[in-house]
Design an enzyme around this catalytic site. Structure first.
Site, PDB file in Angstrom:
ATOM      1  N   TYR A  99       0.864  -1.184   0.000  1.00 50.74           N
ATOM      2  CA  TYR A  99       0.000   0.000   0.000  1.00 50.74           C
ATOM      3  C   TYR A  99       0.894   1.225   0.000  1.00 50.74           C
ATOM      4  CZ  TYR A  99      -3.285   3.590   1.476  1.00 50.74           C
ATOM      5  OH  TYR A  99      -4.038   4.729   1.518  1.00 50.74           O
ATOM      6  N   GLU A 180      -3.024   7.633  -4.335  1.00 47.25           N
ATOM      7  CA  GLU A 180      -2.959   6.333  -3.656  1.00 47.25           C
ATOM      8  C   GLU A 180      -2.787   5.208  -4.658  1.00 47.25           C
ATOM      9  OE1 GLU A 180      -5.891   4.770  -0.310  1.00 47.25           O
ATOM     10  OE2 GLU A 180      -6.591   4.104  -2.283  1.00 47.25           O
TER      11      GLU A 180
END
Lengths: 376, 293
Positions: A99, A180
């Site tokens: 992530y 992101e």
């Protein structure tokens, strides 16, 4: 403004971040023009999260199957967000999911990296998430520091560090609120590829981010009609379930007025902040937008003039009452040019409440009976 | 009083613009010691009888100004703020709304590195009633007194100040820290200053949904503030996930709710008011029993 996944990936590619090869289709039959081999993944392009769980991502093995599935996916609406198109990608075989995100940390007052060596779902509750403040001016070593913190080694260390630095550069270049990558795939061959992307462009920066000129309309499609109209007019509207329409100047005062309506037994139907210094025309637009909400039985206008002139507001009210003489309207006006405003309003038959609590109580009382349909 | 008094010399950046000019006039009328305006390219002219300079540096050299209030457009604010810091200004009041947060973050880093104070952006400014007004607050609703106010909101602050003034309660200083997520001054600095200020007896802290600044301030108050604090939070009825006007006012991931903030206030000994009038009532009660200094 939020971007679709395919747009986010275009930005990643532009910034030098590896993404899977892909094609975008808007009709099932377009799948026959896609040459990525089989099987492929079909992904709904929507604004909402939870797409995978809702069935918006499907693996298909053949063209025939693909067309059938694509037809279903294109008709899908996920959490109020209609599928805009499908992104077609080959399957990526990965050994690890990372992530990686850049955003602004409001408490620290600076950009930060957020990262976890074990990415994927449920990132909010992942105990291994690292947050690292980014200092000015940015240098690529900050990406390496992050990769080190994630415990990465060798080629993967270098590639993730490079991607982190490039992601920050995109974040800065395009005034993003969020950039992101989740997941960031690490393949068997140690390639590092952005599997999915989420990008939010800061609304206040839209005026200088020329690349996104004209994108607003397409990206506001999921907003309710009146909220979209407000956004275009530079007003802040959020609709709620109650029947008392609320218009104020200033966000804090608008929220406090909503809270008082609730406290005195009423139900706010919306939040509308007309902003400071609004003129007659903008105020009139604000009242019209709230008036158009069919659930609204009474409108409560609460203006405490600092930089907003009361006579400008009164002018808007006079014009509005001419158009809709039966509309139930409670007005609290206080501040610059109040006397002038009072005279103007008296001619329209509107009573002026100088006290906020009196006005809120009057609105709650008026909301107990329905606005007659003829008044609309 | 904190931050400002009648001797604070103030320069206005953007004094010749529409908004800057009208508020410069209002600040002068209030009695603020405005000493100069700054508009690049208009040096040598005047605005409301004051000299205009091309740079903040020149204005500081010629007038000895220590405070700058900024009224320049959003995309020019980063530059204007850096100019003020580098010219040696001690206190910047940044009024401008709509500055992209990354610009603010860069400015905040520069401000902190140089030991400068900055209030804002997207704020109404600072007022020490009867002495000095720097910003866009309506001076007429404030009156001198012993209540210090710190707030994230503009018009809500006016509403509460009005309730105080109508109840016969004056204010020592009122600081509008601004509604943006990234800002120069948070709650803690003004809270500490009010605590140390002999003229302030009671403190009113006005918050709203979004972020965790109120919760952190509540813990700070318990540890460091000896004076009574009255709290008010706007946004009890705000739905999650929606931005309520202010860029910073959003409940995300269950964080930033009014309920959490109020609980944190109560846990840390801060009395919570539910309406502006109740703020005045609670402050009045504290004023009768003298603060335990």
């Amino acid at each position: 403004m939020n971007l679709y996944e395919y747009e986010a990936k275009q930005l990643f590619a532009e910034g030098g971040i590896a993404v899977p090869p892909s094609a975008r289709i808007t009709k099932p039959e377009d799948l026959s023009k896609v040459h990525l081999g089989w099987p492929v993944i079909l992904k709904c392009q929507v604004m909402s999260g939870g797409r995978g769980k809702a069935g918006g991502i499907q693996k298909v093995k053949t063209l025939e199957e693909g067309k059938e599935v694509a037809k279903k996916l294109l008709a899908m609406t996920i959490k109020d967000s209609k599928t805009e198109s499908l992104l077609v990608e080959p399957i990526v075989n990965f050994k690890k999911e990372i992530y990686l995100a850049v955003t602004i940390d409001r408490e620290r007052g600076c950009p930060i990296f957020i990262a976890a060596a074990d990415g994927g779902m449920e990132i909010e509750s992942n105990p291994n998430v690292q947050t690292v403040p980014i200092t000015y001016p940015f240098h690529p070593y900050q990406g390496r520091a992050l990769a080190h913190l994630l415990g990465l080694k060798g080629a993967v260390f270098a590639k993730v560090a490079d991607i982190a630095a490039k992601l920050y550069l995109l974040f800065e270049k395009y005034d993003l609120d969020l950039a992101e990558i989740n997941p960031l795939f690490v393949t068997e061959g140690d390639d590092v590829i952005a599997g999915d992307g989420k990008i939010t462009i800061n609304d206040d920066a839209m005026g200088r981010q020329k690349k996104f000129d004209g994108w607003q309309d397409k990206h506001l499609v999921d907003l309710p009609v009146r909220e979209r109209r407000s956004k275009k007019e530079g007003l802040n509207l959020v609709e709620l379930d109650g029947n008392i329409g609320i218009i104020c100047n200033g966000a804090g005062l608008t929220m406090a007025t909503m809270d008082m309506v609730k406290k005195f037994g009423g139900n706010p139907g919306n939040f509308l902040d007309a902003g400071g210094g609004s003129d007659q025309e903008k105020t009139l637009t604000a009242i019209e937008i709230v008036h158009d909400n069919p659930n609204c039985d009474v409108i409560l206008l609460n203006i405490l003039g600092g930089i907003t002139a009361c006579d400008e507001v009164a002018g808007a009210l006079v014009e509005f009452m001419k158009r809709h003489p039966n509309r139930k309207m409670i007005v609290r006006l206080r501040g610059n040019n109040q006397d002038k405003a009072e005279k103007m309003l008296a001619e329209s038959g509107l009573k002026l409440y100088p006290d906020i609590e009196d006005a809120v109580k009057a609105a709650v009382e008026a909301a107990k009976t329905k606005q007659p349909v003829a008044a609309r | 009083m904190i931050l400002l008094d009648k001797n604070t010399k103030v320069v206005v950046q953007g004094a010749t613009g529409k908004m800057g000019s009208s508020h410069t006039k209002r600040m002068i009328e209030y009695g603020t010691k405005i000493v100069a305006g700054v508009t690049p390219g208009k040096g040598g002219t005047t605005v409301h009888g004051l000299p205009v300079y091309d740079s903040v540096k020149e204005a500081v050299e010629k007038t000895g100004a220590t405070c700058s209030v900024i009224f320049v457009p959003p995309y020019g604010s980063l530059d204007a703020g850096f100019e003020a810091v580098d010219a040696g200004i001690d206190l910047i009041v940044l009024i401008t709304e709509g500055i992209p947060p990354q610009d603010t973050a860069k400015l905040v880093a520069h401000v902190k590195a140089n030991g400068v104070k900055m209030v804002g952006p997207n704020c109404p400014g600072v007022i020490t009633p009867g002495e000095s007004l720097v910003g866009i607050l309506p001076g007429s609703i404030f009156k001198p007194g012993a209540t210090g106010m710190v707030s994230r909101s503009g018009t809500l602050t006016y509403e509460i100040a009005l309730a105080l003034t109508e109840a016969g309660i004056g204010q020592s200083t009122c600081v509008g820290i601004g509604g943006d997520p990234v800002k120069g001054t948070g709650y803690q600095e003004p809270l500490q200053m009010f605590n140390d200020d002999p003229k302030t007896e009671v403190i009113v802290m006005i918050g709203e949904i979004g972020g965790t600044a109120e919760e952190e301030a509540a813990e700070f108050i318990k540890k460091n503030v000896k004076k009574p604090v009255i709290g008010f939070i706007a946004g009890v009825t705000a739905p999650p996930g929606k931005r309520m006007g202010h860029a910073g006012a959003i409940i995300s991931g269950g964080k930033g709710t009014a309920e959490s903030k109020m609980k944190s206030f109560e846990k840390n000994g801060i009395k919570v008011a539910m309406t502006p009038k109740e703020v005045a009532k609670l402050v009045g009660e504290c004023l009768k029993t003298p603060a335990k200094a």
